[in-house]
Design a protein around this motif. Structure first.
Motif, PDB file in Angstrom:
ATOM      1  N   SER A  77      15.364  45.274  38.469  1.00 46.15           N
ATOM      2  CA  SER A  77      15.840  43.942  38.836  1.00 46.15           C
ATOM      3  C   SER A  77      16.749  43.376  37.752  1.00 46.15           C
ATOM      4  CB  SER A  77      14.658  43.005  39.091  1.00 46.15           C
ATOM      5  OG  SER A  77      14.141  42.531  37.859  1.00 46.15           O
ATOM      6  N   GLY A  78      16.977  44.142  36.688  1.00 42.38           N
ATOM      7  CA  GLY A  78      17.919  43.719  35.652  1.00 42.38           C
ATOM      8  C   GLY A  78      17.270  43.041  34.460  1.00 42.38           C
ATOM      9  N   VAL A  79      15.934  43.109  34.364  1.00 40.73           N
ATOM     10  CA  VAL A  79      15.252  42.432  33.262  1.00 40.73           C
ATOM     11  C   VAL A  79      14.598  43.473  32.360  1.00 40.73           C
ATOM     12  CG1 VAL A  79      13.479  40.758  32.633  1.00 40.73           C
ATOM     13  CG2 VAL A  79      14.800  40.447  34.725  1.00 40.73           C
ATOM     14  N   LEU A  80      14.727  43.307  31.057  1.00 40.08           N
ATOM     15  CA  LEU A  80      14.086  44.203  30.098  1.00 40.08           C
ATOM     16  C   LEU A  80      12.929  43.446  29.454  1.00 40.08           C
ATOM     17  CD1 LEU A  80      14.223  46.916  28.507  1.00 40.08           C
ATOM     18  CD2 LEU A  80      15.618  45.716  26.836  1.00 40.08           C
ATOM     19  N   ALA A 127      20.030  45.453  44.082  1.00 39.18           N
ATOM     20  CA  ALA A 127      21.334  44.776  44.056  1.00 39.18           C
ATOM     21  C   ALA A 127      21.356  43.720  42.953  1.00 39.18           C
ATOM     22  CB  ALA A 127      21.608  44.135  45.415  1.00 39.18           C
ATOM     23  N   VAL A 128      20.248  42.996  42.830  1.00 39.99           N
ATOM     24  CA  VAL A 128      20.144  41.955  41.804  1.00 39.99           C
ATOM     25  C   VAL A 128      20.265  42.573  40.412  1.00 39.99           C
ATOM     26  CG1 VAL A 128      18.483  40.374  40.741  1.00 39.99           C
ATOM     27  CG2 VAL A 128      18.856  40.322  43.203  1.00 39.99           C
ATOM     28  N   GLY A 129      19.713  43.774  40.260  1.00 41.32           N
ATOM     29  CA  GLY A 129      19.771  44.438  38.971  1.00 41.32           C
ATOM     30  C   GLY A 129      21.123  45.045  38.683  1.00 41.32           C
ATOM     31  N   GLU A 130      21.831  45.443  39.728  1.00 40.21           N
ATOM     32  CA  GLU A 130      23.131  46.099  39.512  1.00 40.21           C
ATOM     33  C   GLU A 130      24.261  45.091  39.359  1.00 40.21           C
ATOM     34  OE1 GLU A 130      23.721  49.136  38.817  1.00 40.21           O
ATOM     35  OE2 GLU A 130      21.717  49.938  39.246  1.00 40.21           O
ATOM     36  N   ASN A 131      24.198  44.024  40.179  1.00 43.82           N
ATOM     37  CA  ASN A 131      25.284  43.035  40.098  1.00 43.82           C
ATOM     38  C   ASN A 131      24.743  41.678  40.499  1.00 43.82           C
ATOM     39  OD1 ASN A 131      27.605  41.500  40.263  1.00 43.82           O
ATOM     40  ND2 ASN A 131      28.858  43.240  40.946  1.00 43.82           N
ATOM     41  N   ASP A 132      24.231  40.957  39.516  1.00 50.96           N
ATOM     42  CA  ASP A 132      23.556  39.686  39.831  1.00 50.96           C
ATOM     43  C   ASP A 132      24.522  38.648  40.416  1.00 50.96           C
ATOM     44  OD1 ASP A 132      24.862  39.425  37.432  1.00 50.96           O
ATOM     45  OD2 ASP A 132      23.079  38.989  36.249  1.00 50.96           O
ATOM     46  N   PRO A 156      20.193  50.184  35.176  1.00 48.87           N
ATOM     47  CA  PRO A 156      20.747  49.124  36.022  1.00 48.87           C
ATOM     48  C   PRO A 156      21.824  48.358  35.246  1.00 48.87           C
ATOM     49  CG  PRO A 156      18.353  49.123  36.122  1.00 48.87           C
ATOM     50  CD  PRO A 156      18.742  50.097  35.049  1.00 48.87           C
ATOM     51  N   ALA A 157      22.936  48.046  35.921  1.00 51.88           N
ATOM     52  CA  ALA A 157      24.094  47.511  35.214  1.00 51.88           C
ATOM     53  C   ALA A 157      23.801  46.183  34.511  1.00 51.88           C
ATOM     54  CB  ALA A 157      25.263  47.364  36.179  1.00 51.88           C
ATOM     55  N   CYS A 158      22.918  45.371  35.102  1.00 54.41           N
ATOM     56  CA  CYS A 158      22.673  44.046  34.524  1.00 54.41           C
ATOM     57  C   CYS A 158      21.472  44.032  33.587  1.00 54.41           C
ATOM     58  CB  CYS A 158      22.448  43.011  35.620  1.00 54.41           C
ATOM     59  SG  CYS A 158      23.921  42.759  36.609  1.00 54.41           S
TER      60      CYS A 158
END
Lengths: 360, 308
Positions: free
Chosen positions: B33-36, B169-174, B297-299
């Motif tokens: 989801s784009g969070v570490l 999707a949220v993780g790749e391009n928020d 993931p991009a984000c």
């Protein structure tokens, strides 16, 4: 050689001038502040628990009106410990106990900076004018549990989970193997080092791996009961408490325990600082003086085994039996100690080999 | 080497692999989801101490695991508020969560130290697990099976459901996900809470079947191994499963290399270092294969602030 320059002369003069003032305050009201630096926490049921119990005994004996203690827990054996020792010294602790071997370098560094603070380094190997050593002959306890293990193993495979290959651990293994093989020459001792004083999951995994390979008695030189719990779960002959009685964790598997009693030493050494008689030195006592104790025997140990264990203990106490009496061969087959000879307290630290029957 | 020894080794490996698998599965969803969230170790400790407390007070293992999941999830929401709502730095906040978890568990666990925790044994009838061959199928704690089921569930969710697609999707391009109307922050909250719950259950493994007791720092760094595992697996659930058992295998091989001459082809230190060497190797391979991009993931790790 100590070199005097103007600055130190002024400092010494200044200190001398304030001495009467400070002195009266110190003796009339101020409590002696004593610091304890532990590698783990007092609730480990092992090594650190033993030191903390010793501390409590000391406070009870000396009196809380005369002594005040600070315990710093979870201090890693590394450069950060130097900061801890320095901080304790700066906060006015006049006696600081470093309770693990790996603190040594940092204790010596800080001791140089604070010549009026006394340091005591447990299990250490070098003194200084304000650094003393104190240690216990745990290997004497290892001889007793080695006797029990040699007589009780059914598979003739017993094991020793160690922390690091330092002299103290290595000689514990040797004492254990010598006693076990005296009782039963067919015994082999498998050794696993877990590279930590505290990693319950790894200790437990090591115990599982050893049991899977046919080991039926496990002893450990780490700080917790994890291996004993696995012994209990798997129903092997048993294991031993290290540092403290651990029977609560393994009522069936817990055969007995090697119990550390630091209290008497802490009382003596704190009293000597209060009296102003503390001096550089090294204390290394064992079963005879009560620094090392053997816990109660499990009811399932047969009477003849208990008798043999007690005989080993009595022999060590009265001096008729030495844990490292020759002839001793190393595990490559070479004779290292001749019959009639022993490994004495000085030679102890230099031994870098394992006795016959040890697989390490 | 006998069959029995091989089976015994497999069973020990499954035990060592399960906590890191559970924690890494949770972290995988969070990172997708784009969070570490670097607080895995702290959340595991919270899960472990709550498990001990509930098991010793109620004797109910299932309740203990549920409470551990809830408590760790709640702690992950502290991380959520700071990083998602207040856009704080995720790395620093995650590390803070680990420190908080370590401290909280030490304080809360004090009354429970020195007590033996009853084991959570295999759910199958003991007769099935006495035979060495059947033991390999039926001899594990329920959490071992739960972890395996969760691998399939997480894979299915991420690859086969619409909700999983939105999460990715949220993780790749928020920004794009936001612009077509998806609640980026809300979705990340849910992912973080799930990651917390899984870390809590991973913590449960220690008192329930690995080391049935409470002491400070009981999980001794397994949470960090879980973080490495997510990278090793290149953010894929089935590779994560293989990776967890591979990491577990290496942990056990290290011990066997010390005790059994048959394993002494390579020094034990080599086996101990191998999971990390392999992680580095995987990172190198990934960056070689796809030019200019990684499998991450991009984000990942970037705070999202809605504009307009």
């Amino acid at each position: 050689m100590t070199q005097f320059n103007r600055r130190t002369m002024i400092k010494i003069g200044g200190a001398a001038a304030t001495l009467p003032l400070l002195g009266s305050r110190a003796f009339a009201q101020e409590k002696l502040k004593v610091g304890f630096v532990l590698i783990g926490t007092p609730d480990d049921n092992g090594w650190n628990h033993g030191h903390d119990r010793g501390r409590q005994e000391m406070v009870d004996a000396i009196g809380a009106d005369k002594v005040e203690t600070t315990v710093v827990t979870n201090v890693p054996e590394g450069p950060d410990s130097e900061r801890v020792f320095r901080e304790l010294a700066q906060q006015g602790h006049k006696l600081i106990y470093a309770t693990s071997f790996g603190f040594g370098d940092y204790v010596h560094k800080v001791a140089k900076m604070f010549p009026d603070v006394k340091f005591e380094w447990a299990t250490g190997n070098a003194t200084a004018p304000n650094v003393s050593l104190y240690n216990a002959k745990f290997h004497e306890g290892r001889s007793v549990i080695g006797t029990i293990s040699g007589m009780m193993t059914k598979t003739n495979k017993i094991a020793y989970i160690g922390s690091f290959p330092i002299p103290e651990v290595r000689m514990g293994i040797n004492a254990y193997a010598i006693a076990a093989r005296k009782a039963n020459p067919n015994v082999t001792v498998k050794v696993v080092y877990v590279d930590s004083w505290f990693d319950p999951a790894k200790e437990a995994d090591a115990a599982r791996a050893l049991i899977d390979q046919g080991v039926d008695i496990i002893t450990q030189h780490t700080d917790g009961p994890a291996a004993l719990q696995v012994a209990e779960e798997r129903g092997i002959v048993g294991g031993f408490g290290q540092g403290a009685d651990m029977s609560a964790f393994a009522p069936n598997a817990h055969l007995t325990a090697i119990i550390d009693r630091w209290g008497p030493h802490y009382i003596k050494s704190v009293q000597s600082v209060l009296d102003g008689t503390w001096a550089e030195g090294s204390v290394w006592d064992g079963l005879a003086s009560g620094e090392v104790e053997i816990g109660p025997y499990n009811a399932k140990i047969p009477a003849d085994v208990v008798a043999a264990a007690e005989a080993t203990k009595a022999g060590i106490i009265d001096g008729s039996l030495h844990p490292f009496a020759g002839p001793i061969k190393d595990n490559a087959g070479a004779e290292r100690v001749a019959a009639g000879d022993i490994i004495d307290d000085g030679e102890y630290w230099a031994v870098d080999w394992y006795v016959e029957g040890v697989e390490a | 080497m006998s069959t029995e020894l091989i089976i015994a080794i497999i069973i020990t490996i499954a035990g060592a692999a399960t906590p890191i698998l559970l924690a890494a599965l949770g972290e995988l969803v969070v990172e997708k989801s784009g969070v570490l969230n670097l607080g895995v170790e702290g959340m595991m400790l919270i899960g472990a101490v709550i498990t001990v407390a509930v098991t010793l007070t109620t004797g109910n293992h299932l309740l203990a695991v549920v409470c551990a999941a809830l408590a760790a999830s709640l702690s992950s929401l502290i991380f959520g508020v700071l990083t998602l709502t207040l856009s704080a730095n995720q790395v620093a906040t995650g590390l803070a969560l680990t420190i908080l978890g370590t401290g909280f568990s030490a304080l809360f666990g004090q009354p429970y130290t020195g007590k033996d925790v009853p084991l959570l044994r295999s759910p199958f009838p003991p007769e099935l697990a006495t035979d060495p061959i059947w033991r390999v199928l039926f001899g594990y704690s329920p959490l071992v099976y739960f972890a395996l089921i969760m691998v399939v569930v997480v894979w299915w969710f991420l690859q086969k459901t619409r909700a999983g697609l939105i999460l990715r999707a949220v993780g790749e391009n928020d920004l794009s996900a936001h612009s077509i109307g998806y609640p980026v922050i809300g979705i990340r909250y849910l992912a973080v809470a799930f990651g917390g719950a899984m870390a809590g259950i991973a913590g449960s493994c220690f008192p329930l079947f690995l080391t049935p007791q409470w002491v400070e720092r009981l999980t001794t760094g397994r949470g960090w191994i879980a973080l490495a595992l997510v990278v090793f697996a290149a953010w894929r659930p089935f590779r994560l499963l293989a990776g967890a058992y591979f990491f577990g295998l290496m942990m056990i091989f290290e011990i066997y290399a010390k005790t059994n001459s048959a394993f002494r082809v390579l020094p034990s230190e080599f086996w101990a270092a191998l999971p990390y060497l392999a992680t580095v190797l995987v990172l190198v391979l990934i960056s070689l294969r796809r030019e200019g991009s990684t499998a991450a993931p991009a984000c990942l790790g970037k705070p999202f602030v809605a504009t307009g």
